[in-house]
Scaffold this motif. Structure first.
Motif, PDB file in Angstrom:
ATOM      1  N   VAL A 298       0.867  -1.175   0.000  1.00 56.38           N
ATOM      2  CA  VAL A 298       0.000   0.000   0.000  1.00 56.38           C
ATOM      3  C   VAL A 298       0.900   1.219   0.000  1.00 56.38           C
ATOM      4  N   VAL A 299       0.694   2.085  -0.990  1.00 55.84           N
ATOM      5  CA  VAL A 299       1.511   3.290  -1.113  1.00 55.84           C
ATOM      6  C   VAL A 299       0.601   4.493  -0.875  1.00 55.84           C
ATOM      7  N   GLY A 300       0.938   5.282   0.128  1.00 53.10           N
ATOM      8  CA  GLY A 300       0.146   6.461   0.430  1.00 53.10           C
ATOM      9  C   GLY A 300       0.528   7.032   1.787  1.00 53.10           C
ATOM     10  N   ASP A 301      -0.087   8.126   2.134  1.00 48.09           N
ATOM     11  CA  ASP A 301       0.183   8.792   3.405  1.00 48.09           C
ATOM     12  C   ASP A 301      -0.897   8.365   4.390  1.00 48.09           C
ATOM     13  N   LEU A 302      -0.613   7.337   5.189  1.00 49.17           N
ATOM     14  CA  LEU A 302      -1.566   6.774   6.134  1.00 49.17           C
ATOM     15  C   LEU A 302      -1.148   7.111   7.561  1.00 49.17           C
ATOM     16  N   THR A 303      -2.142   7.352   8.387  1.00 51.96           N
ATOM     17  CA  THR A 303      -1.859   7.519   9.817  1.00 51.96           C
ATOM     18  C   THR A 303      -1.691   6.133  10.430  1.00 51.96           C
ATOM     19  N   GLN A 304      -1.198   6.091  11.649  1.00 50.59           N
ATOM     20  CA  GLN A 304      -1.012   4.805  12.329  1.00 50.59           C
ATOM     21  C   GLN A 304      -2.353   4.083  12.507  1.00 50.59           C
ATOM     22  N   ASP A 305      -3.394   4.835  12.873  1.00 46.98           N
ATOM     23  CA  ASP A 305      -4.715   4.223  13.061  1.00 46.98           C
ATOM     24  C   ASP A 305      -5.256   3.662  11.736  1.00 46.98           C
ATOM     25  N   GLN A 306      -5.109   4.422  10.639  1.00 46.52           N
ATOM     26  CA  GLN A 306      -5.561   3.936   9.325  1.00 46.52           C
ATOM     27  C   GLN A 306      -4.782   2.693   8.905  1.00 46.52           C
ATOM     28  N   ARG A 307      -3.512   2.734   9.144  1.00 45.33           N
ATOM     29  CA  ARG A 307      -2.658   1.596   8.779  1.00 45.33           C
ATOM     30  C   ARG A 307      -3.058   0.353   9.583  1.00 45.33           C
ATOM     31  N   ARG A 308      -3.262   0.519  10.864  1.00 47.24           N
ATOM     32  CA  ARG A 308      -3.641  -0.591  11.733  1.00 47.24           C
ATOM     33  C   ARG A 308      -5.007  -1.157  11.311  1.00 47.24           C
ATOM     34  N   GLU A 309      -5.959  -0.291  11.039  1.00 51.23           N
ATOM     35  CA  GLU A 309      -7.302  -0.748  10.648  1.00 51.23           C
ATOM     36  C   GLU A 309      -7.278  -1.441   9.278  1.00 51.23           C
ATOM     37  N   LEU A 310      -6.542  -0.894   8.309  1.00 53.27           N
ATOM     38  CA  LEU A 310      -6.447  -1.520   6.992  1.00 53.27           C
ATOM     39  C   LEU A 310      -5.736  -2.872   7.086  1.00 53.27           C
ATOM     40  N   THR A 311      -4.687  -2.945   7.900  1.00 56.28           N
ATOM     41  CA  THR A 311      -3.988  -4.217   8.114  1.00 56.28           C
ATOM     42  C   THR A 311      -4.940  -5.260   8.696  1.00 56.28           C
TER      43      THR A 311
ATOM     44  N   ARG B  82      -8.219  -5.379   8.439  1.00 53.50           N
ATOM     45  CA  ARG B  82      -9.223  -5.779   7.439  1.00 53.50           C
ATOM     46  C   ARG B  82      -8.629  -6.699   6.376  1.00 53.50           C
ATOM     47  N   ILE B  83      -7.409  -6.412   5.960  1.00 53.08           N
ATOM     48  CA  ILE B  83      -6.761  -7.275   4.962  1.00 53.08           C
ATOM     49  C   ILE B  83      -6.534  -8.664   5.542  1.00 53.08           C
ATOM     50  N   GLU B  84      -6.106  -8.716   6.793  1.00 52.94           N
ATOM     51  CA  GLU B  84      -5.904 -10.021   7.448  1.00 52.94           C
ATOM     52  C   GLU B  84      -7.230 -10.769   7.580  1.00 52.94           C
ATOM     53  N   ALA B  85      -8.275 -10.087   7.997  1.00 51.73           N
ATOM     54  CA  ALA B  85      -9.568 -10.723   8.235  1.00 51.73           C
ATOM     55  C   ALA B  85     -10.247 -11.147   6.936  1.00 51.73           C
ATOM     56  N   ASP B  86     -10.223 -10.276   5.936  1.00 49.76           N
ATOM     57  CA  ASP B  86     -10.965 -10.550   4.697  1.00 49.76           C
ATOM     58  C   ASP B  86     -10.188 -11.410   3.705  1.00 49.76           C
ATOM     59  N   LEU B  87      -8.874 -11.243   3.639  1.00 49.44           N
ATOM     60  CA  LEU B  87      -8.090 -11.906   2.594  1.00 49.44           C
ATOM     61  C   LEU B  87      -7.066 -12.901   3.122  1.00 49.44           C
ATOM     62  N   ALA B  88      -6.946 -13.010   4.431  1.00 53.01           N
ATOM     63  CA  ALA B  88      -6.009 -13.953   5.074  1.00 53.01           C
ATOM     64  C   ALA B  88      -4.566 -13.695   4.648  1.00 53.01           C
ATOM     65  N   ILE B  89      -4.228 -12.427   4.452  1.00 54.44           N
ATOM     66  CA  ILE B  89      -2.840 -12.053   4.167  1.00 54.44           C
ATOM     67  C   ILE B  89      -2.277 -11.499   5.473  1.00 54.44           C
ATOM     68  N   PRO B  90      -1.327 -12.196   6.096  1.00 55.99           N
ATOM     69  CA  PRO B  90      -0.825 -11.749   7.399  1.00 55.99           C
ATOM     70  C   PRO B  90      -0.079 -10.421   7.300  1.00 55.99           C
ATOM     71  N   ALA B  91       0.036  -9.756   8.438  1.00 56.03           N
ATOM     72  CA  ALA B  91       0.685  -8.435   8.494  1.00 56.03           C
ATOM     73  C   ALA B  91       2.126  -8.501   7.998  1.00 56.03           C
ATOM     74  N   GLU B  92       2.790  -9.636   8.157  1.00 52.01           N
ATOM     75  CA  GLU B  92       4.189  -9.759   7.705  1.00 52.01           C
ATOM     76  C   GLU B  92       4.315  -9.627   6.187  1.00 52.01           C
ATOM     77  N   ARG B  93       3.232  -9.926   5.459  1.00 50.78           N
ATOM     78  CA  ARG B  93       3.275  -9.830   3.995  1.00 50.78           C
ATOM     79  C   ARG B  93       2.538  -8.591   3.492  1.00 50.78           C
ATOM     80  N   GLN B  94       2.359  -7.614   4.390  1.00 49.11           N
ATOM     81  CA  GLN B  94       1.758  -6.337   4.012  1.00 49.11           C
ATOM     82  C   GLN B  94       2.815  -5.253   4.183  1.00 49.11           C
ATOM     83  N   ALA B  95       3.054  -4.522   3.123  1.00 46.62           N
ATOM     84  CA  ALA B  95       4.066  -3.456   3.181  1.00 46.62           C
ATOM     85  C   ALA B  95       3.363  -2.112   2.976  1.00 46.62           C
ATOM     86  N   TYR B  96       3.804  -1.127   3.736  1.00 51.13           N
ATOM     87  CA  TYR B  96       3.258   0.222   3.623  1.00 51.13           C
ATOM     88  C   TYR B  96       4.405   1.166   3.301  1.00 51.13           C
TER      89      TYR B  96
END
Length: 166
Positions: free
Chosen positions: A131-144, A146-160
């Motif tokens: 994910v490329v963009g200017d995200l706050t910590q709260d936005q980043r945490r919430e998007l992480t 949702r991605i984990e819950a909906d797509l089963a992609i763990p936080a270790e494989r999510q880059a910001y």
């Protein structure tokens, strides 16, 4: 192959023309009936002659070659199908994440990388998200989350990555 079919059809046509000529010249009665029978046998011989000349070893070689070519084509289509499926899954997953990000008020760009499943014949599955963009910590945490819950992609494989989106 086309030449073989052409010569076969020419042979049948010539035999039919000769039979028709002989029948028209034959006198009426028994002679004409015998001529028709003989002409029918000549036409039958012209039709089945290529089958009698067929070498079964050559025929088996042609069938084997055709089967090998068909298997190669099927394998190539399987590889192309997997490549196309991977691209579709990456695009659709990125669009889904982007939709979730917009719902959170995040303006960003999303790139997804898919990987083939571990079993033979498995479909590609989303593997890594950037994910490329200017995200706050709260936005980043919430998007992480949702991605984990909906797509089963763990936080270790999510880059910001930070970047101003225009």
């Amino acid at each position: 192959m086309i030449e073989l079919i052409r010569s076969w059809l020419v042979g049948i046509t010539c035999a039919a023309a000769i039979v028709a000529l002989c029948e028209s010249l034959a006198p009426a009665g028994t002679v004409r009936k015998i001529g028709r029978l003989t002409g029918g046998l000549v036409l039958l011989l012209a039709i089945v002659q290529p089958v009698m000349k067929l070498n079964m070893d050559d025929f088996a070689g042609i069938l084997t070659s055709y089967r090998v070519d068909a298997e190669v084509a099927a394998m190539d289509m399987g590889v192309e199908n997997a490549r196309l499926m991977k691209g579709i899954i990456e695009e659709e997953t990125a669009a889904y994440i982007l939709d979730k990000a917009e719902a959170l008020g995040i303006d960003c760009r999303v790139d997804v990388t898919a990987a083939m499943g571990e079993e033979e014949g498995d479909y590609p599955i989303p593997h890594k998200v950037t994910v490329v963009g200017d995200l706050t910590q709260d936005q980043r945490r919430e998007l992480t989350r949702r991605i984990e819950a909906d797509l089963a992609i763990p936080a270790e494989r999510q880059a910001y990555e930070r970047e101003e989106v225009e």
